[in-house]
Scaffold this motif. Structure first.
Motif, short mmCIF file in Angstrom:
data_model
loop_
_atom_site.label_atom_id
_atom_site.label_comp_id
_atom_site.label_asym_id
_atom_site.label_seq_id
_atom_site.Cartn_x
_atom_site.Cartn_y
_atom_site.Cartn_z
N VAL B 168 0.88 -1.14 0.18
CA VAL B 168 0.02 0.06 -0.02
C VAL B 168 0.98 1.24 0.20
O VAL B 168 1.61 1.33 0.94
CB VAL B 168 -0.95 0.08 1.29
N LEU B 169 0.77 2.07 -0.83
CA LEU B 169 1.31 3.28 -1.17
C LEU B 169 0.72 4.26 -0.61
O LEU B 169 -0.55 4.56 -1.09
CB LEU B 169 1.74 3.69 -2.61
N ILE B 170 1.01 5.20 0.41
CA ILE B 170 0.44 6.21 1.04
C ILE B 170 0.75 7.38 0.37
O ILE B 170 2.06 7.98 0.64
CB ILE B 170 0.44 6.33 2.43
N ASN B 171 0.11 8.01 -0.55
CA ASN B 171 0.87 9.01 -1.40
C ASN B 171 0.30 10.34 -1.12
O ASN B 171 -0.71 10.70 -0.22
CB ASN B 171 0.20 8.58 -2.86
N LYS B 172 0.72 11.47 -1.68
CA LYS B 172 0.63 12.85 -1.25
C LYS B 172 0.81 13.24 0.18
O LYS B 172 -0.13 14.02 0.88
CB LYS B 172 -0.86 13.11 -1.62
N ILE B 173 1.88 12.63 0.73
CA ILE B 173 2.21 12.98 2.06
C ILE B 173 2.60 14.24 2.47
O ILE B 173 2.77 14.97 3.50
CB ILE B 173 3.52 12.18 2.62
N ASP B 174 3.02 15.12 1.10
CA ASP B 174 3.48 16.53 1.33
C ASP B 174 2.35 17.28 1.82
O ASP B 174 2.52 18.35 2.42
CB ASP B 174 3.68 17.14 0.02
N VAL B 175 0.90 16.91 1.63
CA VAL B 175 -0.25 17.64 2.13
C VAL B 175 -0.76 17.18 3.31
O VAL B 175 -1.75 17.69 3.64
CB VAL B 175 -1.35 17.90 1.00
N MET B 176 -0.07 16.40 4.09
CA MET B 176 -0.47 15.93 5.35
C MET B 176 -0.97 17.17 6.01
O MET B 176 -1.93 16.87 7.06
CB MET B 176 0.35 14.93 5.99
N PRO B 177 -0.14 18.18 6.32
CA PRO B 177 -0.43 19.17 7.39
C PRO B 177 -1.60 19.92 7.21
O PRO B 177 -2.48 20.52 7.87
CB PRO B 177 0.71 20.34 7.19
N TYR B 178 -2.34 19.95 5.92
CA TYR B 178 -3.51 20.32 5.71
C TYR B 178 -4.95 19.42 5.80
O TYR B 178 -5.82 19.75 5.70
CB TYR B 178 -3.60 20.81 4.06
N PHE B 179 -4.48 18.16 6.00
CA PHE B 179 -5.50 17.39 6.22
C PHE B 179 -5.61 16.66 7.59
O PHE B 179 -4.48 16.55 8.11
CB PHE B 179 -5.51 16.16 5.12
N ASP B 180 -6.82 16.27 7.99
CA ASP B 180 -6.84 15.17 9.30
C ASP B 180 -6.41 13.96 8.89
O ASP B 180 -7.42 13.04 8.95
CB ASP B 180 -8.46 15.73 9.68
N PHE B 181 -5.31 13.79 8.73
CA PHE B 181 -4.87 12.28 8.39
C PHE B 181 -3.80 12.02 9.35
O PHE B 181 -2.95 12.48 9.51
CB PHE B 181 -4.26 12.40 7.04
N ASP B 182 -4.25 10.64 10.11
CA ASP B 182 -3.24 10.20 11.11
C ASP B 182 -2.67 9.05 10.49
O ASP B 182 -3.23 8.00 10.36
CB ASP B 182 -4.38 10.00 12.11
N MET B 183 -1.51 9.05 10.13
CA MET B 183 -0.41 7.85 9.52
C MET B 183 -0.59 6.64 10.47
O MET B 183 -0.66 5.66 9.98
CB MET B 183 1.01 8.60 9.41
N PRO B 195 -2.25 -8.13 7.94
CA PRO B 195 -0.92 -7.86 8.52
C PRO B 195 0.21 -8.16 7.71
O PRO B 195 1.36 -7.52 8.23
CB PRO B 195 -1.05 -8.98 9.63
N GLU B 196 0.20 -8.83 6.69
CA GLU B 196 1.08 -8.88 5.62
C GLU B 196 1.57 -7.68 4.94
O GLU B 196 2.53 -7.85 4.07
CB GLU B 196 1.17 -9.96 4.75
N ALA B 197 1.10 -6.48 4.86
CA ALA B 197 0.88 -5.56 3.89
C ALA B 197 2.05 -4.90 3.99
O ALA B 197 2.66 -4.57 5.26
CB ALA B 197 -0.31 -4.65 3.85
N THR B 198 2.98 -4.38 3.09
CA THR B 198 4.11 -3.68 3.22
C THR B 198 3.43 -2.15 2.87
O THR B 198 2.56 -1.84 1.97
CB THR B 198 4.98 -3.75 2.05
N ILE B 199 3.51 -1.12 3.72
CA ILE B 199 3.21 0.00 3.71
C ILE B 199 4.10 1.19 3.32
O ILE B 199 5.39 1.39 4.18
CB ILE B 199 2.48 0.48 4.92
N ILE B 200 4.17 2.07 2.35
CA ILE B 200 5.06 2.93 1.91
C ILE B 200 4.79 4.08 1.66
O ILE B 200 3.87 4.42 0.94
CB ILE B 200 5.83 2.48 0.63
N PRO B 201 5.00 5.21 2.66
CA PRO B 201 4.33 6.78 2.60
C PRO B 201 5.22 7.12 1.45
O PRO B 201 6.67 7.05 1.83
CB PRO B 201 4.64 7.22 3.85
N LEU B 202 4.85 8.06 0.54
CA LEU B 202 5.62 8.60 -0.53
C LEU B 202 4.76 9.72 -0.84
O LEU B 202 3.45 10.30 -0.62
CB LEU B 202 5.85 7.53 -1.51
#
Lengths: 114, 226
Positions: B168-183, B195-202
């Motif tokens: 799972v790629l978590i995209n658009k992390i540059d806009v995190m400060p503007y959204f109510d998104f809890d990583m 439980p086996e998923a690889t998670i990559i913020p980008l």
């Protein structure tokens, strides 16, 4: 259109069943639909009518839907409970460590053939 | 019809409606393995950044491996043109109104694209979090993109999508400060489903985190040939 894709897929599977059993025509199909399969019965029936009438094997056939309840099990206390009513949290011990046991299936149970 | 009742027979089937597709998908996957072609099925909501992520990925990897892209859309060839401009072989598949790709469509797409010598191919699925999760395309691995503006609760709303995704790629992390998104909450929600998923913020736009994703792809290509 989620239901149309499911109907096309069901028809592919039924045409295989037809070839395997040398069936010339199927007059009814019974489908078991899990409560949390995400499929809307009325849409599925509409899509069925449209698509089944385009198949030589299934023209005019009736689709019968048998609803199957969704059941979850709690990994903390081991008890089972109805998923739709309680969701992800166990109603007995309030643990969120739960899993869906059944309820997502979209299964062809039987066909009536000639 | 009453007189014909004797001619009717009830046949027990007990097969998933996805049975025929699942079998075609397994056959395709076996063929891909024997050819050493690593096919990644990329899924997401519309607007999560699939095409931008692909372009960024292609820029990073095209000098070290041979890449192809199959773009699926209900209509238009906007994505195929965009990706082809990045310098790889691309083909546009039209699903003809269908909201997903299945194994048969994937095979047709691969056959119309010359995949000789290709190491890595992407299948850009239709933007949708429901149907693509139900239909196995026959790809080697499933990847999905969840973008920050969509919210950290998506794994709870579309559980099957997260269960079938290897990465799972978590995209658009540059806009995190503007959204109510809890990583952290997002990770917890994904891992509860899978439980086996690889998670990559980008961030496909700035390139942050893209290295980790490219490494995942390199490892995948290598392991697929082994």
């Amino acid at each position: 259109m989620h239901e149309l894709g499911i109907v096309f897929s069901a028809i592919d599977t039924l045409e295989e069943v037809g070839r395997e059993g040398s069936l010339s025509s199927i007059s009814s199909v019974t489908l078991e639909l899990g409560e949390v399969s995400g499929v809307v019965d009325s849409y599925l029936l509409d899509c069925w009518r449209w698509a089944a009438d385009r198949s030589d094997l299934l023209r005019g056939s009736e689709l019968l839907i048998k609803a199957a309840p969704a059941v979850s099990v709690c990994d903390a206390c081991g008890r089972t409970y109805p998923t739709v009513e309680h969701g992800r949290v166990c109603p007995y011990c309030q643990s969120a460590d739960t899993e869906l046991l059944t309820g997502r299936q979209i299964e062809i149970l039987e066909v009536v053939a000639t | 019809m009453a007189g014909k009742t004797d001619e009717f027979k009830v046949i027990e089937v007990k097969r998933s409606v996805f049975d025929a597709n699942d079998r075609q998908a397994d056959e395709l996957r076996d063929e891909l393995r024997s050819r050493g072609l690593f096919l990644v099925n990329l899924m997401s909501s519309p607007g999560s950044g699939k095409t931008t992520t692909l372009r960024r990925t292609i820029e990073r990897l095209r000098d070290e491996m041979s890449i192809a892209v199959l773009e699926a859309d209900i209509d238009s060839d906007v994505d195929a043109r965009t990706v082809a401009a990045a310098g790889v072989r691309a083909i546009q598949l039209h699903t003809g109104g269908m909201c997903h790709l299945d194994a048969g469509m994937t095979r047709q797409g691969l056959e119309s694209l010359d995949t000789e010598g290709i190491d890595l191919a992407f299948l850009e699925n239709v933007g949708n979090l429901v149907c693509p999760a139900e239909f196995d395309t026959g790809a080697s691995r499933n990847a999905m993109i969840l973008s920050v503006p969509e919210g950290d609760d998506k794994p709870l709303k579309y559980p099957l999508m997260f269960e079938v995704s290897d990465v799972v790629l978590i995209n658009k992390i540059d806009v995190m400060p503007y959204f109510d998104f809890d990583m952290d909450a997002c990770r917890t929600n994904i891992l509860a489903r899978n439980p086996e998923a690889t998670i990559i913020p980008l961030c496909a736009k700035t390139g942050e985190g893209v290295d980790a994703w490219c490494q995942w792809l390199r490892d995948g290509v290598e392991a697929w040939r082994a």
